[in-house]
Design a protein around this motif. Structure first.
Motif, PDB file in Angstrom:
ATOM      1  N   LYS A  38       0.733  -1.168  -0.035  1.00 26.64           N
ATOM      2  CA  LYS A  38      -0.059   0.041  -0.059  1.00 26.64           C
ATOM      3  C   LYS A  38       0.783   1.310  -0.090  1.00 26.64           C
ATOM      4  CE  LYS A  38      -3.805  -0.156   2.190  1.00 26.64           C
ATOM      5  NZ  LYS A  38      -4.632  -0.454   3.302  1.00 26.64           N
ATOM      6  N   ASN A  39       2.042   1.245   0.868  1.00 29.22           N
ATOM      7  CA  ASN A  39       2.637   2.249   0.717  1.00 29.22           C
ATOM      8  C   ASN A  39       3.356   2.673  -0.659  1.00 29.22           C
ATOM      9  OD1 ASN A  39       3.981   1.223   3.761  1.00 29.22           O
ATOM     10  ND2 ASN A  39       3.374   3.219   3.735  1.00 29.22           N
ATOM     11  N   ILE A  40       4.003   1.423  -1.252  1.00 27.77           N
ATOM     12  CA  ILE A  40       4.409   1.530  -2.594  1.00 27.77           C
ATOM     13  C   ILE A  40       3.507   2.065  -3.635  1.00 27.77           C
ATOM     14  CG2 ILE A  40       5.490   0.211  -4.578  1.00 27.77           C
ATOM     15  CD1 ILE A  40       6.731  -1.640  -2.349  1.00 27.77           C
ATOM     16  N   ARG A  41       2.187   1.713  -3.768  1.00 30.73           N
ATOM     17  CA  ARG A  41       1.312   2.043  -4.515  1.00 30.73           C
ATOM     18  C   ARG A  41       0.782   3.629  -4.261  1.00 30.73           C
ATOM     19  NH1 ARG A  41      -1.437  -2.802  -3.105  1.00 30.73           N
ATOM     20  NH2 ARG A  41      -2.908  -1.684  -1.754  1.00 30.73           N
ATOM     21  N   PHE A  42       0.968   3.810  -2.949  1.00 30.91           N
ATOM     22  CA  PHE A  42       0.913   5.185  -2.557  1.00 30.91           C
ATOM     23  C   PHE A  42       1.761   6.459  -3.254  1.00 30.91           C
ATOM     24  CE2 PHE A  42       1.294   8.991   0.373  1.00 30.91           C
ATOM     25  CZ  PHE A  42       0.060   9.566   0.119  1.00 30.91           C
ATOM     26  N   TYR A  43       2.980   6.010  -3.302  1.00 30.20           N
ATOM     27  CA  TYR A  43       4.229   6.728  -3.641  1.00 30.20           C
ATOM     28  C   TYR A  43       4.216   6.589  -4.915  1.00 30.20           C
ATOM     29  CZ  TYR A  43       6.003   6.248   1.178  1.00 30.20           C
ATOM     30  OH  TYR A  43       5.994   6.397   2.681  1.00 30.20           O
ATOM     31  N   GLU A  44       4.040   5.605  -5.872  1.00 30.36           N
ATOM     32  CA  GLU A  44       3.679   5.509  -7.144  1.00 30.36           C
ATOM     33  C   GLU A  44       2.621   6.576  -7.717  1.00 30.36           C
ATOM     34  OE1 GLU A  44       3.242   1.645  -8.917  1.00 30.36           O
ATOM     35  OE2 GLU A  44       4.817   0.863  -7.708  1.00 30.36           O
ATOM     36  N   ALA A  45       1.695   6.546  -7.107  1.00 27.31           N
ATOM     37  CA  ALA A  45       0.446   7.554  -7.334  1.00 27.31           C
ATOM     38  C   ALA A  45       0.887   8.727  -7.132  1.00 27.31           C
ATOM     39  CB  ALA A  45      -0.817   7.154  -6.597  1.00 27.31           C
ATOM     40  N   GLU A  46       1.753   9.098  -6.276  1.00 26.45           N
ATOM     41  CA  GLU A  46       2.370  10.488  -5.646  1.00 26.45           C
ATOM     42  C   GLU A  46       3.463  11.094  -6.827  1.00 26.45           C
ATOM     43  OE1 GLU A  46       0.968  12.984  -3.837  1.00 26.45           O
ATOM     44  OE2 GLU A  46      -0.641  11.640  -3.377  1.00 26.45           O
ATOM     45  N   GLY A  47       3.656   9.919  -7.580  1.00 21.60           N
ATOM     46  CA  GLY A  47       5.045  10.225  -8.615  1.00 21.60           C
ATOM     47  C   GLY A  47       6.314  10.265  -7.892  1.00 21.60           C
ATOM     48  N   LEU A  48       6.442   9.740  -6.734  1.00 21.96           N
ATOM     49  CA  LEU A  48       7.797   9.433  -6.033  1.00 21.96           C
ATOM     50  C   LEU A  48       8.451   8.437  -6.488  1.00 21.96           C
ATOM     51  CD1 LEU A  48       6.564  10.605  -2.378  1.00 21.96           C
ATOM     52  CD2 LEU A  48       7.732  12.118  -4.367  1.00 21.96           C
ATOM     53  N   LEU A  49       7.811   7.493  -7.000  1.00 22.72           N
ATOM     54  CA  LEU A  49       8.546   6.114  -7.446  1.00 22.72           C
ATOM     55  C   LEU A  49       7.980   5.549  -8.844  1.00 22.72           C
ATOM     56  CD1 LEU A  49      10.511   3.729  -6.424  1.00 22.72           C
ATOM     57  CD2 LEU A  49       8.260   2.764  -5.682  1.00 22.72           C
ATOM     58  N   THR A  50       8.792   5.412  -9.823  1.00 24.75           N
ATOM     59  CA  THR A  50       8.324   4.980 -11.084  1.00 24.75           C
ATOM     60  C   THR A  50       9.068   3.816 -11.454  1.00 24.75           C
ATOM     61  OG1 THR A  50      10.058   6.503 -11.935  1.00 24.75           O
ATOM     62  CG2 THR A  50       7.879   7.299 -12.063  1.00 24.75           C
ATOM     63  N   PRO A  51       8.441   2.375 -11.230  1.00 25.60           N
ATOM     64  CA  PRO A  51       9.436   1.345 -11.481  1.00 25.60           C
ATOM     65  C   PRO A  51       9.147   1.000 -12.719  1.00 25.60           C
ATOM     66  CG  PRO A  51       7.295   0.763 -10.241  1.00 25.60           C
ATOM     67  CD  PRO A  51       7.483   2.535 -10.467  1.00 25.60           C
ATOM     68  N   ARG A  52      10.126   0.267 -13.386  1.00 26.76           N
ATOM     69  CA  ARG A  52       9.904  -0.255 -14.672  1.00 26.76           C
ATOM     70  C   ARG A  52       8.998  -1.356 -14.958  1.00 26.76           C
ATOM     71  NH1 ARG A  52      16.128  -1.930 -15.009  1.00 26.76           N
ATOM     72  NH2 ARG A  52      15.467  -2.516 -12.706  1.00 26.76           N
ATOM     73  N   ARG A  53       8.574  -1.472 -16.031  1.00 28.35           N
ATOM     74  CA  ARG A  53       7.385  -2.741 -16.178  1.00 28.35           C
ATOM     75  C   ARG A  53       7.970  -3.572 -16.904  1.00 28.35           C
ATOM     76  NH1 ARG A  53       2.208  -2.421 -14.181  1.00 28.35           N
ATOM     77  NH2 ARG A  53       1.820  -0.333 -13.615  1.00 28.35           N
ATOM     78  N   SER A  74       8.803  -6.338 -19.641  1.00 29.32           N
ATOM     79  CA  SER A  74       7.967  -6.170 -21.139  1.00 29.32           C
ATOM     80  C   SER A  74       7.269  -7.527 -21.380  1.00 29.32           C
ATOM     81  CB  SER A  74       8.999  -6.017 -22.154  1.00 29.32           C
ATOM     82  OG  SER A  74      10.287  -7.042 -22.154  1.00 29.32           O
ATOM     83  N   GLU A  75       7.516  -8.484 -20.649  1.00 29.34           N
ATOM     84  CA  GLU A  75       6.670  -9.880 -21.085  1.00 29.34           C
ATOM     85  C   GLU A  75       5.599 -10.042 -20.365  1.00 29.34           C
ATOM     86  OE1 GLU A  75       9.526 -12.908 -19.897  1.00 29.34           O
ATOM     87  OE2 GLU A  75      11.064 -12.397 -21.400  1.00 29.34           O
ATOM     88  N   ASN A  76       5.610  -9.704 -19.102  1.00 28.88           N
ATOM     89  CA  ASN A  76       4.164  -9.761 -18.218  1.00 28.88           C
ATOM     90  C   ASN A  76       3.745  -8.472 -17.690  1.00 28.88           C
ATOM     91  OD1 ASN A  76       5.826  -9.115 -16.070  1.00 28.88           O
ATOM     92  ND2 ASN A  76       6.288 -11.078 -15.624  1.00 28.88           N
ATOM     93  N   GLY A  77       4.056  -7.221 -18.198  1.00 26.81           N
ATOM     94  CA  GLY A  77       3.566  -6.054 -17.664  1.00 26.81           C
ATOM     95  C   GLY A  77       3.739  -5.684 -16.167  1.00 26.81           C
ATOM     96  N   TYR A  78       4.382  -6.705 -15.315  1.00 21.67           N
ATOM     97  CA  TYR A  78       4.561  -6.430 -14.057  1.00 21.67           C
ATOM     98  C   TYR A  78       5.507  -5.394 -13.608  1.00 21.67           C
ATOM     99  CZ  TYR A  78       1.815 -10.731 -13.245  1.00 21.67           C
ATOM    100  OH  TYR A  78       0.938 -11.676 -13.228  1.00 21.67           O
ATOM    101  N   ARG A  79       5.465  -4.851 -12.760  1.00 21.19           N
ATOM    102  CA  ARG A  79       6.487  -3.774 -11.945  1.00 21.19           C
ATOM    103  C   ARG A  79       7.578  -4.589 -11.788  1.00 21.19           C
ATOM    104  NH1 ARG A  79       1.519  -2.372 -10.038  1.00 21.19           N
ATOM    105  NH2 ARG A  79       0.864  -0.397 -10.022  1.00 21.19           N
ATOM    106  N   ASP A  80       8.888  -3.855 -12.167  1.00 17.60           N
ATOM    107  CA  ASP A  80      10.207  -4.574 -11.992  1.00 17.60           C
ATOM    108  C   ASP A  80      10.824  -3.779 -10.988  1.00 17.60           C
ATOM    109  OD1 ASP A  80      11.753  -6.461 -12.417  1.00 17.60           O
ATOM    110  OD2 ASP A  80      12.116  -6.018 -14.585  1.00 17.60           O
ATOM    111  N   TYR A  81      11.175  -4.427  -9.773  1.00 18.54           N
ATOM    112  CA  TYR A  81      11.763  -3.306  -8.773  1.00 18.54           C
ATOM    113  C   TYR A  81      13.359  -3.683  -8.717  1.00 18.54           C
ATOM    114  CZ  TYR A  81       7.328  -1.636  -7.405  1.00 18.54           C
ATOM    115  OH  TYR A  81       5.888  -1.223  -7.340  1.00 18.54           O
ATOM    116  N   GLY A  82      14.096  -2.936  -9.041  1.00 18.92           N
ATOM    117  CA  GLY A  82      15.688  -3.283  -8.930  1.00 18.92           C
ATOM    118  C   GLY A  82      16.392  -2.729  -7.657  1.00 18.92           C
TER     119      GLY A  82
END
Length: 207
Positions: A6-21, A23-31
């Motif tokens: 929930k924290n992570i989704r919130f930060y993504e919605a606020e534009g503070l975090l932009t994880p890569r997607r 390309s094969e499954n469309g899931y967020r990729d956190y490195g």
């Protein structure tokens, strides 16, 4: 790391975090880079730094030192407010009365005087929630106005040349699609307002 989804989704919605997607499954990729960003966000939030200040530091508008100096001003002001509240509460520690017998008028007058002098007693969390209503309402209003404008334009084009212009079936399909998009925007707005009302954003701020 102690950061929930929930924290992570919130930060993504606020534009503070932009994880890569992926390309094969469309899931967020956190490195490692995204994990490092989350650690910095967590540090700032634990220090009570507002999201907007974090955003400015991330964007290079403010350095860490700039952000901390600005935040120190807020903390010092909050400390003064807290000290005033402590003094008021301290004056009531020896009060033997039950709450229903307490005459609050004198204290309220004193608090109003202090507020006029700059002291803040109101709940900032509630103020944050009220502010959060502005963005979804503005976005939904803009999208609804845009869809309505497009629908009006299509109808106007059809009426200008009903014989050789836009075919009626195509007009009806286009209007239906635009109406569907508008309905989706309004449904998303309703859901977002419900989440805010239930305190979802406050939950996302907790670690």
């Amino acid at each position: 790391m102690g950061i929930t989804k929930k924290n992570i989704r919130f930060y993504e919605a606020e534009g503070l975090l932009t994880p890569r997607r992926n390309s094969e499954n469309g899931y967020r990729d956190y490195g490692e880079a995204e994990v490092a960003v989350l650690r910095r966000i967590k540090l700032m939030r634990k220090l009570g730094v507002p999201l907007e200040e974090i955003r400015k530091m991330q964007g290079g508008v403010h350095t860490v030192g700039d952000g901390m100096r600005r935040h120190m001003v807020t903390l010092e002001r909050d400390l003064e407010n807290l000290e005033q509240a402590i003094r008021l509460c301290g004056g009531l520690t020896d009060c033997p009365q039950r709450l229903e017998d307490l005459d609050a008028q004198d204290l309220l007058i004193k608090m109003e005087t202090l507020e006029q002098e700059g002291t803040t007693f109101q709940n900032k969390q509630r103020s944050d929630i009220r502010i959060r209503y502005v963005a979804p309402l503005a976005i939904a209003g803009s999208m609804t106005a845009l869809m309505a404008g497009l629908m009006g334009l299509l109808v106007w084009v059809f009426l200008q040349n009903p014989v050789n212009g836009l075919p009626l079936p195509l007009l009806l399909i286009s209007l239906a699609l635009l109406a569907l998009v508008t309905g989706g925007v309004l449904a998303a707005l309703f859901q977002r307002l419900r989440e805010i009302g239930k305190g979802e954003i406050d939950d996302a701020k907790n670690y």
